[in-house]
Design a protein around this motif. Sequence first.
Motif, mmCIF file in Angstrom:
data_model
loop_
_atom_site.group_PDB
_atom_site.id
_atom_site.type_symbol
_atom_site.label_atom_id
_atom_site.label_comp_id
_atom_site.label_asym_id
_atom_site.label_seq_id
_atom_site.Cartn_x
_atom_site.Cartn_y
_atom_site.Cartn_z
ATOM 1 N N SER A 1 0.822 -1.200 0.000
ATOM 2 C CA SER A 1 0.000 0.000 0.000
ATOM 3 C C SER A 1 0.855 1.247 0.000
ATOM 4 O O SER A 1 2.058 1.229 0.199
ATOM 5 C CB SER A 1 -0.916 0.012 1.237
ATOM 6 N N GLU B 1 -7.066 -4.400 -6.762
ATOM 7 C CA GLU B 1 -7.100 -2.976 -6.448
ATOM 8 C C GLU B 1 -7.652 -2.786 -5.051
ATOM 9 O O GLU B 1 -8.306 -3.672 -4.493
ATOM 10 C CB GLU B 1 -7.962 -2.211 -7.449
ATOM 11 N N ASN C 1 -4.934 1.702 -3.835
ATOM 12 C CA ASN C 1 -4.092 1.013 -4.820
ATOM 13 C C ASN C 1 -4.875 0.865 -6.119
ATOM 14 O O ASN C 1 -5.679 -0.063 -6.251
ATOM 15 C CB ASN C 1 -3.664 -0.373 -4.336
ATOM 16 N N THR D 1 1.806 2.539 -9.105
ATOM 17 C CA THR D 1 2.295 2.464 -7.734
ATOM 18 C C THR D 1 3.048 3.729 -7.320
ATOM 19 O O THR D 1 2.891 4.214 -6.197
ATOM 20 C CB THR D 1 3.191 1.230 -7.548
#
Length: 716
Positions: free
Chosen positions: A34, A424, A428, A450
């Motif tokens: 994360s 997801e 994210n 990311t």
Amino acid sequence: MPKQTILKKKLALTVLGRCLSLLLVTTIASVGTSAQTSTKAKRPITHEDVWLMKRVGAPAPSPDGKFVVFSLVEPAYDPKDQASDLWLVRGDGSAPPRRLTSTKAAESDVTWSPDSRRIAFVTKREGDEISQVYVLDVVEGGEAQRVTSLSTGAMAPRFSPDGNTLLFSSVVFPGARNDADNQRIAAERKARKYKARTYDGYPIRRWDHWLDDTQTHLFVQPLAGAEPARDLLAGTKLVTEPGFGGRGTNAADTLDAVWTPDGTGVLFTATTERNAAAYAPVETHLYLVRVSGGEPQRLTNTGHSYARPTFAPSGQTLYALRTPTTDGKVYHLDRLARFDWKDGTLSAEALVAPTFDRSVESFGITPDSQTIYVTAEEAGHEKLFSMPARGGEAKLAFEVKLGCYVNLAIPPRASAPLLFANWESAVNPAEIVRIDLPAGRHTLLTTFNTTAAEQIDWQPLQHVWFTSRAGKRIHNMLVLPPNFDPTRRYPVFTFIHGGPHTMFRDQFFLRWNYHLLAQPGYVIVLTNYTGSTGFGEKFAQDIQGDPFGTCGSEITEAVDEIAKTFAYVDGERVAAGGASYGGHLANWLQATTTRYKCLICHAGLINSESQYGTSDTSYFRELANGGPVWEQNETWRKQNPIRYAANFQTPILLTIGENDFRVPLNQTLENWTILQRRRVPSRLVVFPEANHWILRGEDNKYLFQEVHAWLAKYLR
């Protein structure tokens, strides 16, 4: 020490001044991938962050599992600057993704040849008047070659088992036997001096467009030689049925077509009852048509609808999603049905996991045909489950504490089971992953977003449960604002999901991004009220005959419980709002409570009776309200927001897309007229180019500006 006591102590340490109710349990999810792992300075999210995140499409693995193809949209606010291309990544993650195509037009409907060398896809390239099928040799490289040339276009290609023929769909004119007929009919209609739409039956509209008399048909196209594509359904009795159609989607009908294992036939889904949609459920059934020609044969019996047929790699078993239609319920789970397949006949129909109380979202079958993996919604997540292919109990593959797995795909000819999916979460944006079952985790095969995600000051969603006054366990998620300080008190916006048969999910939501709603300094409450999916079939069905009352109460109860429990939640400064069914409920709150400082309603009904007659769907509303509108039962009379217009007094923002046929413009205009007559502080925003969703980037950006300004006016 009991588990509940441990959880209470952990929460007391993490949030200053938090008083934990005996009715409330909170789990704060975290994951190593994360955005919280970054040590760099973070900043609040912006609309540009949301809208310009790259959009990674569903994985399409090669049959041997060595490669995965996917689409990647590189968005822009101006549609002409947006790019959408196909990319390729190795299934083992040993090399970074590489771009396969680089054209102005987007590609879609990717499928692989059985030998894992070629892909077919749909696009509209230079010289094409309409989208066609192209084939690209992934191993040798080179330019993609167009293989169809129908004037009506092509979609949903599938290679035959020997790789020599393509199956695809096209939308054609009724009665046309070939492409020359389609061209002639199109020219005749274009030459008409009048413009009119004429109907003799239902339905007439869908989502954002008027329906016409065109039909989706199946075609086969040999890849060698100059033989033209052949319509497998032209001249059949099936397509002359007044109610013929495919499985309806927001765009065109789909026939869910797949080749039979021996390549001599095509299995597909269709209905002959579309014209009965005003007064009965529409069943879609499995049909078989031989490539050599002849009348399609219906293979399934009345009482259920079927979708997405898939053969096991062994070729001996067929699986399809099955949904009941005859019990009068407003909602059903999509369950996985199994059929034995032999010589073009189906037998021994049975549910694979009959006690599994979740709806199957996506599924894949292992190469040995022994195990099926499915994804299914559960309490804010979409999780992975396994079940024996011949039937048995569904089991959770591993616990999921962050995000959702979607678009599961399993290559049928890999040497061992390989599972690919999109993953997801709210912090994210979606990427392609390979799922490691023994380890209970995944490996990222793409990382397009990311770095951008690590720059944003956002936190994973907090999961919160409470027990309602009616005794139901209700799931919620909390979204915290940027630069969060637990010693402060934050105003609250309770955002209400649509559906009603959907679920707030731990996902990167584009149109109504949770963290962008929270960005000015709000705590966002996301309540999965009665009627939501992911909590069992009965929980979703319990809304029948009670469309607004119970769930409206639960939304307000959730706010009150959360305000009592979390010291940083200011229970005096609270707003509510939502879109679609969430907009319906916002109007119900307008009618039944003064708890909220302001409301926001996007595409919400104000008058159940006129919504019944003007929406593109009506029978669902009859089921939900316990009978047709003219019978005026208690639900129609007592759970219709417009009947309480004398109570309207909460300031409200109304927004609507002018091309919305699901909750048509008249609903918002009725609401607006009442609000103005009642002199309720209100604001109306109409998006002329939008449908039920606000999908243009600049329109969506303006929508958020209006939402934030409205909340600031009454909460800050």
